[in-house]
Scaffold this active site. Structure first.
Site, PDB file in Angstrom:
ATOM      1  N   SER A 100       9.023  -1.887  -3.388  1.00  0.00           N
ATOM      2  CA  SER A 100       8.822  -1.755  -4.318  1.00  0.00           C
ATOM      3  C   SER A 100      10.193  -1.513  -4.809  1.00  0.00           C
ATOM      4  O   SER A 100      10.741  -1.681  -6.322  1.00  0.00           O
ATOM      5  CB  SER A 100       7.883  -0.959  -5.227  1.00  0.00           C
ATOM      6  N   LYS A 154       1.967  -6.359 -13.422  1.00  0.00           N
ATOM      7  CA  LYS A 154       3.945  -6.731 -13.132  1.00  0.00           C
ATOM      8  C   LYS A 154       3.935  -8.288 -13.623  1.00  0.00           C
ATOM      9  O   LYS A 154       3.734  -8.391 -14.719  1.00  0.00           O
ATOM     10  CB  LYS A 154       3.706  -6.599 -11.764  1.00  0.00           C
ATOM     11  N   HIS A 170       4.653  -6.607  -5.600  1.00  0.00           N
ATOM     12  CA  HIS A 170       5.910  -7.334  -6.302  1.00  0.00           C
ATOM     13  C   HIS A 170       5.995  -8.805  -6.209  1.00  0.00           C
ATOM     14  O   HIS A 170       6.967  -9.099  -6.134  1.00  0.00           O
ATOM     15  CB  HIS A 170       7.383  -6.677  -6.024  1.00  0.00           C
TER      16      HIS A 170
HETATM   17  C1  LIG Z   1       3.129  -0.541  -9.184  1.00  0.00           C
HETATM   18  C2  LIG Z   1       2.517  -0.857  -8.055  1.00  0.00           C
HETATM   19  C3  LIG Z   1       0.714  -0.425  -7.302  1.00  0.00           C
HETATM   20  C4  LIG Z   1       0.525   0.264  -8.522  1.00  0.00           C
HETATM   21  O1  LIG Z   1       0.120  -1.376  -9.507  1.00  0.00           O
HETATM   22  P1  LIG Z   1      -1.209  -0.918 -10.632  1.00  0.00           P
HETATM   23  O2  LIG Z   1      -1.411  -1.666 -11.585  1.00  0.00           O
HETATM   24  O3  LIG Z   1       0.425  -0.497 -11.905  1.00  0.00           O
HETATM   25  O4  LIG Z   1      -1.862   0.490 -10.565  1.00  0.00           O
HETATM   26  C5  LIG Z   1       0.444  -0.450  -6.411  1.00  0.00           C
HETATM   27  N1  LIG Z   1       1.969  -0.914  -5.395  1.00  0.00           N
HETATM   28  C6  LIG Z   1       2.871  -1.308  -5.353  1.00  0.00           C
HETATM   29  C7  LIG Z   1       3.657  -1.957  -4.055  1.00  0.00           C
HETATM   30  C8  LIG Z   1       3.075  -1.052  -6.818  1.00  0.00           C
HETATM   31  O5  LIG Z   1       4.902  -1.705  -6.422  1.00  0.00           O
END
Ligand SMILES: *Cc1c(COP(=O)(O)O)cnc(C)c1O
Length: 390
Positions: A178, A237, A206
């Site tokens: 991330s 996302k 992602h």
């Molecule tokens: C953002 C993220 C999460 C968490 O997801 P949310 O739906 O925002 O709680 C989990 N894993 C990774 C790699 C992330 O970047």
């Protein structure tokens, strides 16, 4: 009255340039955000496909509100799991080509729920050193023994797998990291897991929507299918909404359903958003141009920053990390860009390793090539100003 014990802790954070603050944004998210009365060109959202404010999603959410109301009313295993949740869950499993899925209210909750449900005390977990906090917390809460391996170091992982006698073994990894944007070598990880009888818990926060044919994620990108894989996709996302899902073999998903306290003891996902997500999946699959635009933006940025004083490690994803180093320097560069109307927040420890504070540039299909040129010009000016001071 003695001073609060918290004051000293907050002062220490301030001293180390580690104090975090909410930025208050007026109105919907997008490539332009209004903050403190200023309109800024923003490169900080994970809305990679530009769907968070898409009119079709807004319309689907609105129709969902009229049909299902605002709240789910209870947890999914009481009466909170409505037809719309079930339809979405089935659509998500089909979308990533896995037998079964289970919906969660966020990716954080999905990772914590999946790992704690699957792994137990006495089991062994092997975790990439740069994994997301939600995976790390899931590992800790599972009370299994956790072995960290250096980022992407499959030789080290194999040594750990070979040397650990635990009967149940899990390799846990981000598929797209991330804060760096690099990809885990999924085919090699899967074959290691199959060879050593381990499970792979793979977080595609992602990659879902961004990678692979029709945005079906990292499994499609690498053409991978495995009985040993438990997949986590997140929906806040690229999918532009909120929530997440765990998918994989039927019995593994059933174990997650039975054991994930973040699913069992938490109010079910808002049904109108489940309705919006059905529309999101259609757009993700249909709009190949959004992924093509992203690739063009990535290429434009990478050629634009060549020759600047900061390192931009290899990344083919919309996450482009400009490594600055010290916390204060990363904050200063972020401030310098903001003074030029461009918003790229500084990311500091503990989100990244000490000494690797960075500007995490994230691109969206809603950006234009000219937006990227504006960012590059602002970076060049900031570098020139810095050189003049030094
Ligand atoms: C953002 C993220 C999460 C968490 O997801 P949310 O739906 O925002 O709680 C989990 N894993 C990774 C790699 C992330 O970047």
């Amino acid at each position: 009255m003695s001073e609060s014990p918290f004051a000293a802790r907050l002062q220490a954070l301030e001293r180390e340039s580690l104090l975090r603050r909410h930025r208050i944004v007026a109105g919907p998210t997008g490539t332009r955000v209004r903050m403190n009365g200023a309109d800024l060109l923003a490169f900080c959202s994970n809305d990679y496909l530009g769907l968070a404010n898409h009119p079709d999603l807004v319309a689907a959410a609105t129709a969902g509100l009229a049909r299902y109301g605002v709240g789910a009313g209870s947890s999914a295993l009481v009466t909170g799991h409505m037809e719309v949740h079930e339809a979405l869950t089935e659509a998500l499993a089909r979308f990533v080509g896995l037998p079964r899925a289970l919906l969660f209210s966020s990716g954080y909750l999905a990772n914590v729920g999946a790992i704690t449900a699957l792994a137990a005390p006495g089991d062994a977990i092997f975790s990439d050193a740069l994994n997301h906090a939600s995976l790390i917390d899931g590992c800790r809460l599972s009370r299994a023994s956790v072995h960290r391996y250096p980022h992407l170091d499959l030789a080290a992982l194999e040594r750990l797998l070979a040397g650990t006698p635990a009967a149940n073994r899990f390799v846990v990894t981000d598929l797209v990291f991330s804060m760096d944007g690099d990809l885990a070598p999924l085919p090699a990880l899967v074959s290691l897991c199959e060879r050593y009888g381990a499970w792979l818990v793979a977080d595609d926060a992602h990659g879902f929507g961004v990678l692979g044919r029709e945005g079906r994620g990292s499994l499609a990108h690498f053409g991978i299918a495995s009985e040993r894989l438990v997949y986590v996709g997140t929906l806040g996302k690229a999918a532009g909404v909120a929530g997440a899902f765990v998918a994989g073999p039927r019995d593994a998903v059933e174990v997650v359903l039975q054991g994930a306290r973040t699913h069992i003891f938490s109010t079910a996902f808002p049904p109108a958003l489940a309705h919006a997500l059905a529309a999101s999946l259609e757009i993700i699959a249909r709009d190949e141009w959004r992924r093509a635009r992203l690739a063009a933006l990535v290429a434009r940025l990478r050629s634009g920053v060549a020759g600047l004083p900061w390192r931009l490690p290899a990344s083919e994803t919309p996450i482009q990390p400009l490594i600055v180093g010290e916390n204060a320097a990363a904050l200063a560069l972020s401030d310098a860009l903001r003074a030029r109307g461009v918003l790229v927040p500084a990311i500091r420890p503990p989100t990244v390793l000490p000494g690797t504070a960075r500007l995490r540039i994230s691109l969206s299909a809603a950006h234009s090539l000219e937006d990227v040129d504006t960012l590059v010009a602002a970076l060049r000016e900031a570098a020139a100003a810095e050189a003049a001071r030094a």
